[in-house]
Write an enzyme that holds these catalytic residues in place. Structure first.
Site, PDB file in Angstrom:
ATOM      1  N   ASP A 195     -18.766  23.271  -8.260  1.00  0.00           N
ATOM      2  CA  ASP A 195     -18.195  23.060  -9.773  1.00  0.00           C
ATOM      3  C   ASP A 195     -16.633  24.286  -9.892  1.00  0.00           C
ATOM      4  O   ASP A 195     -16.383  24.456  -9.449  1.00  0.00           O
ATOM      5  CB  ASP A 195     -18.995  24.489 -10.626  1.00  0.00           C
ATOM      6  CG  ASP A 195     -20.854  24.579 -10.433  1.00  0.00           C
ATOM      7  OD1 ASP A 195     -21.251  23.224 -10.500  1.00  0.00           O
ATOM      8  OD2 ASP A 195     -21.331  25.838 -11.929  1.00  0.00           O
ATOM      9  N   ASP A 248     -16.970  22.726  -2.385  1.00  0.00           N
ATOM     10  CA  ASP A 248     -17.574  23.070  -3.286  1.00  0.00           C
ATOM     11  C   ASP A 248     -17.574  22.495  -4.598  1.00  0.00           C
ATOM     12  O   ASP A 248     -17.188  21.101  -4.692  1.00  0.00           O
ATOM     13  CB  ASP A 248     -16.844  24.530  -3.768  1.00  0.00           C
ATOM     14  CG  ASP A 248     -16.965  25.851  -5.163  1.00  0.00           C
ATOM     15  OD1 ASP A 248     -18.032  25.782  -5.158  1.00  0.00           O
ATOM     16  OD2 ASP A 248     -16.861  25.077  -6.169  1.00  0.00           O
ATOM     17  N   ASP A 300     -12.542  26.647  -4.931  1.00  0.00           N
ATOM     18  CA  ASP A 300     -11.354  26.516  -6.501  1.00  0.00           C
ATOM     19  C   ASP A 300     -11.625  27.880  -6.916  1.00  0.00           C
ATOM     20  O   ASP A 300     -11.149  28.718  -7.673  1.00  0.00           O
ATOM     21  CB  ASP A 300     -11.582  25.693  -7.851  1.00  0.00           C
ATOM     22  CG  ASP A 300     -12.851  25.880  -8.309  1.00  0.00           C
ATOM     23  OD1 ASP A 300     -14.295  26.187  -7.807  1.00  0.00           O
ATOM     24  OD2 ASP A 300     -12.920  25.984  -9.451  1.00  0.00           O
TER      25      ASP A 300
END
Length: 265
Positions: A10, A8, A212
């Protein structure tokens, strides 16, 4: 053994607020020298990922718009994809539904749920909501398969999700926005398909996935080594059906620390 890293962006490889990746810079270079692909697996668009690949100094397959497609450089790593179209040096494997279909559906429920999507936002509004500069905000608007949106009443997302399912669409939650995309297109499905292409070409594959947010759960569940990073802007959530390693810090510092431990670097 071929190691593939699905990451991922961001809040994971990039700092959630500043988009800085400097704590991970030296490790990214190490991955390059060891020929370990860093496969950016993100809600960002193709245009955004190409911009970031240049900034990061990498050229590798990537998975944009929450698993809605896989892009592979022509001739990359001995992967041959003759059945998938190539354009400007990239093969595209589309897994999601067209952007026009998705935005047409959202327009029918926008008033009911207080939805504001990227299509209705100007560049200044996207920049304000994301913290991006104008150039990157414009790239974020160049969408092919999914629509990020805000809801006035986010508690109603479960109802919206059920309604969207009847149209073959899925609603997932990212770090800043909800995202509407085609049903069956997710980061986990894309990870598995790309991994199968490597195996088809004779590679024994080990997958590492880092994320996240809830939209990262599909890839964390199917990776050999899932790594969950803390997200200071949201309450902790469970990774059902998987037991992830927990990075010690959010963002690129935690990303680099966890990967060094897993890769024994």
């Amino acid at each position: 053994m071929k190691t593939l890293i699905f990451s991922d962006m961001d809040g994971t490889l990039l700092d959630h607020e500043t988009y800085d990746f400097s704590p991970a810079s030296s490790l990214i270079l190490t991955l390059q020298t060891q020929h370990i692909p860093l496969i950016l697996t993100t809600s960002k668009t193709k245009a955004e990922v190409l911009w970031w690949q240049e900034k990061l100094g990498i050229r590798a397959p990537f998975i944009p718009e929450n698993g809605s497609a896989i892009y592979v450089p022509v001739g990359y790593d001995a992967l041959t994809l003759p059945t998938y179209p190539a354009n400007e040096g990239w093969h595209c494997i589309a897994l999601g539904k067209p952007y026009a279909f998705i935005t047409a559906y959202l327009s029918t429920v926008a008033d009911k749920y207080g939805i504001q999507g990227f299509k209705s936002m100007d560049i200044a509004a996207i920049a304000r909501h994301t913290g991006l500069g104008e150039v990157q905000a414009q790239l974020a608007k160049e969408r092919e398969f999914s629509e990020p949106f805000l809801m006035e009443e986010p508690d109603l997302v479960a109802i919206l999700r059920e309604e969207a399912r009847l149209y073959g669409l899925t609603i997932v939650e990212g770090g800043r926005f909800f995202h509407c995309l085609g049903h069956g297109a997710d980061k986990g499905a894309a990870l598995q398909l790309l991994t199968s292409l490597y195996r088809r070409h004779g590679h024994e594959v080990r997958t590492i996935a880092l994320g996240d947010s809830p939209n990262d759960l599909p890839m964390l569940r199917v990776a050999h080594t899932p790594i969950l990073l803390p997200n200071p802007s949201r309450a902790p959530f469970l990774c059902e059906n998987c037991t992830p390693l927990h990075a010690p810090h959010p963002g690129p510092l935690g990303w680099a620390s966890a990967l060094k431990e897993v890769l024994c670097l």
